[in-house]
Every structure is written in C-alpha cells, then in structure tokens.
Design an enzyme around this catalytic site. Structure first.
Site, PDB file in Angstrom:
ATOM      1  N   SER A  22     -18.024  -2.398  -5.518  1.00 54.11           N
ATOM      2  CA  SER A  22     -16.592  -2.344  -5.209  1.00 54.11           C
ATOM      3  C   SER A  22     -16.289  -1.218  -4.219  1.00 54.11           C
ATOM      4  O   SER A  22     -15.145  -1.013  -3.836  1.00 54.11           O
ATOM      5  CB  SER A  22     -15.771  -2.153  -6.493  1.00 54.11           C
ATOM      6  OG  SER A  22     -16.244  -1.029  -7.223  1.00 54.11           O
ATOM      7  N   ASN A 109     -15.315   3.121 -17.477  1.00 53.85           N
ATOM      8  CA  ASN A 109     -14.199   2.261 -17.880  1.00 53.85           C
ATOM      9  C   ASN A 109     -12.890   3.038 -18.033  1.00 53.85           C
ATOM     10  O   ASN A 109     -11.848   2.604 -17.551  1.00 53.85           O
ATOM     11  CB  ASN A 109     -14.540   1.537 -19.181  1.00 53.85           C
ATOM     12  CG  ASN A 109     -15.746   0.622 -19.026  1.00 53.85           C
ATOM     13  OD1 ASN A 109     -16.182   0.369 -17.894  1.00 53.85           O
ATOM     14  ND2 ASN A 109     -16.286   0.139 -20.132  1.00 53.85           N
ATOM     15  N   THR A 154      27.618 -21.986   0.862  1.00 51.66           N
ATOM     16  CA  THR A 154      26.847 -22.532  -0.258  1.00 51.66           C
ATOM     17  C   THR A 154      26.241 -23.818   0.292  1.00 51.66           C
ATOM     18  O   THR A 154      26.879 -24.490   1.129  1.00 51.66           O
ATOM     19  CB  THR A 154      27.723 -22.840  -1.493  1.00 51.66           C
ATOM     20  OG1 THR A 154      28.659 -23.852  -1.153  1.00 51.66           O
ATOM     21  CG2 THR A 154      28.457 -21.606  -2.004  1.00 51.66           C
ATOM     22  N   HIS A 155      25.044 -24.135  -0.105  1.00 53.94           N
ATOM     23  CA  HIS A 155      24.321 -25.303   0.449  1.00 53.94           C
ATOM     24  C   HIS A 155      24.183 -25.202   1.968  1.00 53.94           C
ATOM     25  O   HIS A 155      24.067 -26.211   2.649  1.00 53.94           O
ATOM     26  CB  HIS A 155      25.019 -26.624   0.100  1.00 53.94           C
ATOM     27  CG  HIS A 155      25.389 -26.748  -1.341  1.00 53.94           C
ATOM     28  ND1 HIS A 155      24.572 -27.349  -2.282  1.00 53.94           N
ATOM     29  CD2 HIS A 155      26.480 -26.334  -2.007  1.00 53.94           C
ATOM     30  CE1 HIS A 155      25.166 -27.297  -3.464  1.00 53.94           C
ATOM     31  NE2 HIS A 155      26.328 -26.680  -3.336  1.00 53.94           N
ATOM     32  N   SER A 276       7.694 -14.381  23.956  1.00 56.16           N
ATOM     33  CA  SER A 276       6.772 -15.510  23.997  1.00 56.16           C
ATOM     34  C   SER A 276       5.898 -15.386  25.230  1.00 56.16           C
ATOM     35  O   SER A 276       6.347 -14.906  26.271  1.00 56.16           O
ATOM     36  CB  SER A 276       7.567 -16.816  24.046  1.00 56.16           C
ATOM     37  OG  SER A 276       6.779 -17.846  24.610  1.00 56.16           O
ATOM     38  N   LYS A 282      12.520 -16.117  25.555  1.00 58.06           N
ATOM     39  CA  LYS A 282      12.479 -15.973  24.092  1.00 58.06           C
ATOM     40  C   LYS A 282      12.530 -14.526  23.614  1.00 58.06           C
ATOM     41  O   LYS A 282      11.964 -13.635  24.202  1.00 58.06           O
ATOM     42  CB  LYS A 282      11.182 -16.605  23.535  1.00 58.06           C
ATOM     43  CG  LYS A 282      11.104 -18.104  23.669  1.00 58.06           C
ATOM     44  CD  LYS A 282      12.095 -18.846  22.785  1.00 58.06           C
ATOM     45  CE  LYS A 282      11.777 -18.743  21.318  1.00 58.06           C
ATOM     46  NZ  LYS A 282      10.565 -19.454  20.966  1.00 58.06           N
ATOM     47  N   ASN A 284      11.975 -13.278  19.767  1.00 63.37           N
ATOM     48  CA  ASN A 284      11.730 -13.804  18.424  1.00 63.37           C
ATOM     49  C   ASN A 284      11.834 -12.741  17.331  1.00 63.37           C
ATOM     50  O   ASN A 284      11.349 -11.628  17.514  1.00 63.37           O
ATOM     51  CB  ASN A 284      10.329 -14.423  18.360  1.00 63.37           C
ATOM     52  CG  ASN A 284      10.155 -15.568  19.331  1.00 63.37           C
ATOM     53  OD1 ASN A 284      11.108 -16.307  19.602  1.00 63.37           O
ATOM     54  ND2 ASN A 284       8.952 -15.712  19.874  1.00 63.37           N
ATOM     55  N   GLU A 289      10.137 -12.933  10.257  1.00 61.64           N
ATOM     56  CA  GLU A 289       9.300 -14.088   9.918  1.00 61.64           C
ATOM     57  C   GLU A 289       8.042 -13.667   9.167  1.00 61.64           C
ATOM     58  O   GLU A 289       7.606 -14.320   8.222  1.00 61.64           O
ATOM     59  CB  GLU A 289       8.899 -14.833  11.196  1.00 61.64           C
ATOM     60  CG  GLU A 289      10.065 -15.473  11.918  1.00 61.64           C
ATOM     61  CD  GLU A 289       9.663 -15.936  13.308  1.00 61.64           C
ATOM     62  OE1 GLU A 289       8.910 -16.920  13.406  1.00 61.64           O
ATOM     63  OE2 GLU A 289      10.092 -15.306  14.299  1.00 61.64           O
ATOM     64  N   TYR A 316     -13.413  -3.793 -21.747  1.00 60.03           N
ATOM     65  CA  TYR A 316     -13.619  -3.911 -20.308  1.00 60.03           C
ATOM     66  C   TYR A 316     -14.536  -5.083 -19.995  1.00 60.03           C
ATOM     67  O   TYR A 316     -15.504  -5.357 -20.707  1.00 60.03           O
ATOM     68  CB  TYR A 316     -14.226  -2.622 -19.736  1.00 60.03           C
ATOM     69  CG  TYR A 316     -14.522  -2.735 -18.253  1.00 60.03           C
ATOM     70  CD1 TYR A 316     -13.531  -2.515 -17.306  1.00 60.03           C
ATOM     71  CD2 TYR A 316     -15.787  -3.114 -17.796  1.00 60.03           C
ATOM     72  CE1 TYR A 316     -13.783  -2.654 -15.950  1.00 60.03           C
ATOM     73  CE2 TYR A 316     -16.054  -3.251 -16.436  1.00 60.03           C
ATOM     74  CZ  TYR A 316     -15.043  -3.024 -15.512  1.00 60.03           C
ATOM     75  OH  TYR A 316     -15.300  -3.171 -14.168  1.00 60.03           O
ATOM     76  N   GLN A 321     -12.630  -5.593 -12.171  1.00 58.12           N
ATOM     77  CA  GLN A 321     -12.797  -4.993 -10.859  1.00 58.12           C
ATOM     78  C   GLN A 321     -11.935  -5.728  -9.830  1.00 58.12           C
ATOM     79  O   GLN A 321     -11.612  -5.179  -8.777  1.00 58.12           O
ATOM     80  CB  GLN A 321     -14.281  -5.048 -10.466  1.00 58.12           C
ATOM     81  CG  GLN A 321     -14.619  -4.381  -9.161  1.00 58.12           C
ATOM     82  CD  GLN A 321     -16.116  -4.175  -9.017  1.00 58.12           C
ATOM     83  OE1 GLN A 321     -16.722  -3.341  -9.676  1.00 58.12           O
ATOM     84  NE2 GLN A 321     -16.739  -4.968  -8.161  1.00 58.12           N
ATOM     85  N   LYS A 324      -8.225  -4.648  -8.008  1.00 50.30           N
ATOM     86  CA  LYS A 324      -7.944  -3.650  -6.979  1.00 50.30           C
ATOM     87  C   LYS A 324      -7.398  -4.181  -5.669  1.00 50.30           C
ATOM     88  O   LYS A 324      -6.351  -3.722  -5.184  1.00 50.30           O
ATOM     89  CB  LYS A 324      -9.208  -2.829  -6.712  1.00 50.30           C
ATOM     90  CG  LYS A 324      -9.530  -1.970  -7.901  1.00 50.30           C
ATOM     91  CD  LYS A 324     -10.745  -1.133  -7.752  1.00 50.30           C
ATOM     92  CE  LYS A 324     -11.012  -0.512  -9.103  1.00 50.30           C
ATOM     93  NZ  LYS A 324     -11.224  -1.554 -10.177  1.00 50.30           N
TER      94      LYS A 324
HETATM   95  N1  ARG Z   1     -16.140  -0.600 -10.223  1.00 48.78           N
HETATM   96  C1  ARG Z   1     -15.717  -0.833 -11.565  1.00 48.78           C
HETATM   97  C2  ARG Z   1     -14.331  -1.430 -11.556  1.00 48.78           C
HETATM   98  O1  ARG Z   1     -13.694  -1.328 -10.578  1.00 48.78           O
HETATM   99  C3  ARG Z   1     -15.678   0.419 -12.344  1.00 48.78           C
HETATM  100  C4  ARG Z   1     -15.878   0.225 -13.810  1.00 48.78           C
HETATM  101  C5  ARG Z   1     -17.242  -0.271 -14.068  1.00 48.78           C
HETATM  102  N2  ARG Z   1     -17.579  -0.272 -15.432  1.00 48.78           N
HETATM  103  C6  ARG Z   1     -18.668  -0.900 -15.908  1.00 48.78           C
HETATM  104  N3  ARG Z   1     -18.888  -0.838 -17.153  1.00 48.78           N
HETATM  105  N4  ARG Z   1     -19.433  -1.601 -15.106  1.00 48.78           N
HETATM  106  O2  ARG Z   1     -13.888  -1.994 -12.501  1.00 48.78           O
END
Ligand code: ARG
Length: 474
Positions: A22, A109, A154-155, A276, A282, A284, A289, A316, A321, A324
């Site tokens: 990660s 964790n 409205t509408h 454009s 144009k 825009n 948007e 956990y 993971q 994130k």
């Molecule tokens: N990279 C992990 C996460 O984002 C960290 C926690 C990992 N824990 C484990 N027991 N593998 O969740």
C-alpha cells in the site's frame, strides 16, 4: 529481509509484493504515522516498558526520518509494503536494533487506524473552513442581490418570482448542513484506537489515556476489536462528502444553465472558464461541469467503502487497506471543488436586467392572481380555475396577465378591481411572501443576518478544533 520474515522460508513473489503493498498510496500518511509513533514511544518510556534513554533515541531517530522524508530524500519501497514498515525500516537503518523496540505493545492494525484518524480529523477541520469560504461567497452575492428578481422554477418551468438572494441562500443552507455534518463527525473521528494491539489489547501495561492526551484525542476506543476494525468514521466522511458534492453539483447545474444563451442570467469570470479549440466564440463553464462530473467518483468512493466493509468478520482484514485511496481521493476532490467555488462565486457577474426581464415575460404571478380572489372571498379551488382560464386567454392573445385591461379581468370575475395591477407587480409578488423562510426582502434579510452570525460560530469551531489538534511532537 521482511520485518515479518522470521516465519517464512521463501521470498515473497514479486507480483504478490506489488499487489499487497500500500506504500504507493499510504506514503501520504507518513507524518501521521511518525506522530503516532512519537506518542507511542513516549508512553513506552514513561511507563517503563522500555528504558527512557532508548525511548529518547527512538524519538530522535523518528524525527530524523521525518526530516529526511520532508526533504524528499527518503525512498519508499514496495518491498517494505506500507508506510508503517517503510518508516520503521528507515528508523532501524538510522538507530540500529534499538529501533526494533518501537513496535512493542502495538500492531500495524491499531497503528494504521490511528494514522487514519489523525489524517481525517485535520482534513475535516480544513474542509469545514473551505466550506465557510464558499458560504461567505454565497452570502456576499446574496447581499448584493436582495433586490434582484428572477423566476423561481419548479419542473424547470417558471413558477413564482423570487429574489436571487433567496435562491443563493438555499445553497448556503445546504452547505451549512454539510458543515454541521462534518463538524459532528469530528467527535467520532477524534477517538484513539492505539493500544488495541492486533485485536485483543496487549500484555504490556501501556497507558492509552496518556497517548490520547499526547495526540489530542478526546477519548479512546473502549473495545479493542472495534478499535482496529472500525471504519465507520470513513464511511461517515464519505457520506457527508457525497451529500456535499450533490449540493455543489446542483449549483453547478444552475451555473451551466444560467451561463447558457437561453438563460443568460450570470457570467462566470474568464478566470474560471475555458474556451474551445475549434469554436472561437465559446466560453465554457468547465469548472462547474467538472465538479458536477466528479460528484460521481465521490459517490463511487462511498459505495466502494460500504461494499468493502459488508461481510467482513472481526477484526482487521486486509480488505481494509482499500479504505485509503477512496478517502484520499474524496478529500482531494472536495478540497479542489470548494477551493474553486469560493472565488468563482465571488467573481460571478449577475445579469440582473436579464433576470428581471424574464420575470416580466412569464406567468409567475398567476398564483398571486388566485390569492387576490381568495382575499376577496372566493374559495381557492375556484380561484385556481378562474386564473387558469385567464392564463389560457392570455396565451391565445399573446399577452401577459399585467397586459389585461380591467374589463378583460372582469370577464373572468367581477371581484377584480383596479388594485389588481399592484398585486401582480413582481416586486409586490415577492414581498407578499412575508412568511418565515419566504422570499420577501425582509425575510431574506433576516436569513442573511442569521447566516452571518452562524458563520462566526463555524469559524470559532474551526479555530478551536484547529488549534486543539495541533501537536508539536514532530
Ligand atoms: N497497509 C495496511 C493497511 O493499510 C496496514 C495494516 C496491515 N496489517 C496487517 N495485519 N497486515 O491496512
């Protein structure tokens, strides 16, 4: 050698390493990670779980790691999987085996959960502040437009005239609820998971309250299994963000409509529009948007997170993971949208004349014609019918209600008198809605005044919470 390599006899498959890592995205948590570690190691030292002098060496090492990362001189590697182990590895390289004592009484964790809480709480304060900026921009435009009439729809059909200030204040109110949702969520974000260990707590006599105090958390999770597996605070954030994006997106849609030749009600500043490559004429409303478009991904992030969580047994699971990227993306998306909205709204030119013209060329005073008859004793249903026939007559004769002569009015009802013209005047029509929350100028001015003091409160909240979570461990 992996930090967890003892139990293994073979190297990790390269693809597995890539796939499970990660670090590519959680490296942006490095500051939170090191801050959490500094509090943890201070606690280990204070509680005599590791010698104070070793705790000091580790703390010093962590600060050096932070300085290195800050300077862009650190290299994160997939081989070290995530931010926690990358940082720990850097620490070990700096201070040697004593660095290995940092992870005493904790797990990745509770560590990652702590990082996420630290990260999100500061972003929430920031986002509330940015929301206030947009609200202030809306308020400034509203103050400028307490005499600007436009058709209320409205509408998407012209319904009744309203003040443009009233229309803008509706968005102010939506954003106020959004800000309140974020502020409320802070209470549940600002709770410390650390000390939960992997899931069951730890055998060391740690002091969680002390860590919470150092990290300026308002409390600690009271169940270790909940502490490491709770992602409600992220779902809540994504949900509050989704709703805020829905509101911004609706306003975007108005901007896009109002910018069109068909409406021509506002002109967004050149600085907030693009051209454009082929059509020279144009201009825009791209920002509007794009914010409307990006609403989709924020909803997607919410759905993604909810779906990740369903069916996960305690505690956990690696699935987590996946919490994130969606969160980072949502923070960035909202940050961008809010940052652009404030100046875009402030610099928006309001074509007051065109709005006023639109009101003159519609039947948005028809309800007032009916109300007039009701005030003269006619039941509303019957009045509705009379006015309906009047409008039809107008359409067939290419007139508006104010073009009718008194004789023509009297054809539809003997109750009509000369005062009907004043009653149908758009300004009068607007100001007649002098009810709490209505579009009458006095009511809108009350809304604006209330909003002004409401914003002072929100700014106080930002100020208080911003300084409350400032930590100087690093
Ligand atoms: N990279 C992990 C996460 O984002 C960290 C926690 C990992 N824990 C484990 N027991 N593998 O969740």
């Amino acid at each position: 050698m992996k930090l967890w390599g003892g139990r293994f006899t073979k190297a990790t498959d390269k693809l597995v390493e890539e796939y499970t890592a990660s670090i590519q995205f959680d490296q942006q948590l490095w500051k939170e990670d090191i801050t959490g570690s500094l509090a943890h190691v201070a606690m280990l030292g204070k509680c005599g779980i590791i010698p104070e002098d070793e705790a000091a060496v580790i703390a010093e090492g962590l600060k050096q790691v932070a300085a290195k990362i800050e300077a862009g001189a650190a290299e994160f590697t997939v081989a070290n999987e995530d931010v926690h182990m990358n940082v720990e590895k850097m620490l070990l390289d700096l201070v040697g085996p004593v660095g290995g004592k940092l992870h005493t009484g904790r797990s990745r964790n509770d560590q990652v959960a702590t990082d996420m809480h630290l990260y999100l709480r500061s972003r929430v304060v920031q986002l509330v502040e940015l929301t206030v900026n947009v609200q202030e921009a809306l308020l400034a435009q509203a103050e400028d437009n307490t005499d600007t009439l436009l058709p209320g729809y409205t509408h998407l059909q012209r319904a009744q005239p309203v003040l443009f200030a009233h229309h803008l204040m509706a968005y102010y109110s939506m954003l106020q609820r959004d800000a309140e949702r974020l502020m409320d969520s802070f209470k549940r974000i600002n709770v410390l998971p650390l000390g939960a260990g992997a899931l069951a707590g730890t055998t060391f006599s740690i002091d969680r309250e002390y860590v919470a105090q150092l990290l300026r958390f308002d409390g600690v999770y009271t169940n270790s299994m909940d502490a490491v597996s709770d992602r409600d605070f992220i779902v809540e954030f994504l949900s509050a963000s989704s709703l805020m994006m829905a509101h911004l997106s609706r306003l975007c849609e108005e901007f896009v409509l109002w910018m069109s030749n068909e409406f021509n009600f506002v002109e967004l500043d050149d600085a907030f529009c693009t051209g454009s490559s082929i059509m020279p004429q144009k201009k825009n409303p791209d920002v509007a948007e794009l914010v409307r478009g990006k609403t989709g991904r924020v909803y997607g992030n919410l759905m993604g997170m909810l779906t990740v969580l369903k069916g996960l047994p305690l505690a956990y699971n690696k699935d987590m993971q996946e919490d994130k990227e969606g969160m980072f993306d949502t923070v960035a998306t909202l940050h961008g949208a809010l940052s652009l909205f404030a100046p875009m709204i402030r610099t928006m030119k309001v074509r007051k004349e065109n709005m006023r013209q639109a009101v003159a060329e519609d039947f948005s005073n028809a309800t007032d014609l009916a109300d007039y008859l009701v005030n003269k004793g006619m039941p509303f249903r019957q009045a509705h019918e009379v006015v309906g026939r009047s409008v039809l007559y107008c359409i067939e004769n290419q007139k508006y209600l104010l073009d009718l002569t008194l004789e023509e009015f009297k054809e539809f009802s003997g109750l009509f008198e000369d005062d009907i013209y004043a009653a149908l005047d758009p300004v009068q029509v607007v100001n007649a809605r002098n009810v709490l929350g209505g579009t009458a100028k006095v009511q809108v001015e009350k809304q604006i005044a209330a909003a002004t003091s409401q914003l002072v409160q929100t700014k106080d909240w930002v100020e208080q919470h911003g300084s409350k979570i400032k930590i100087d461990l690093l």
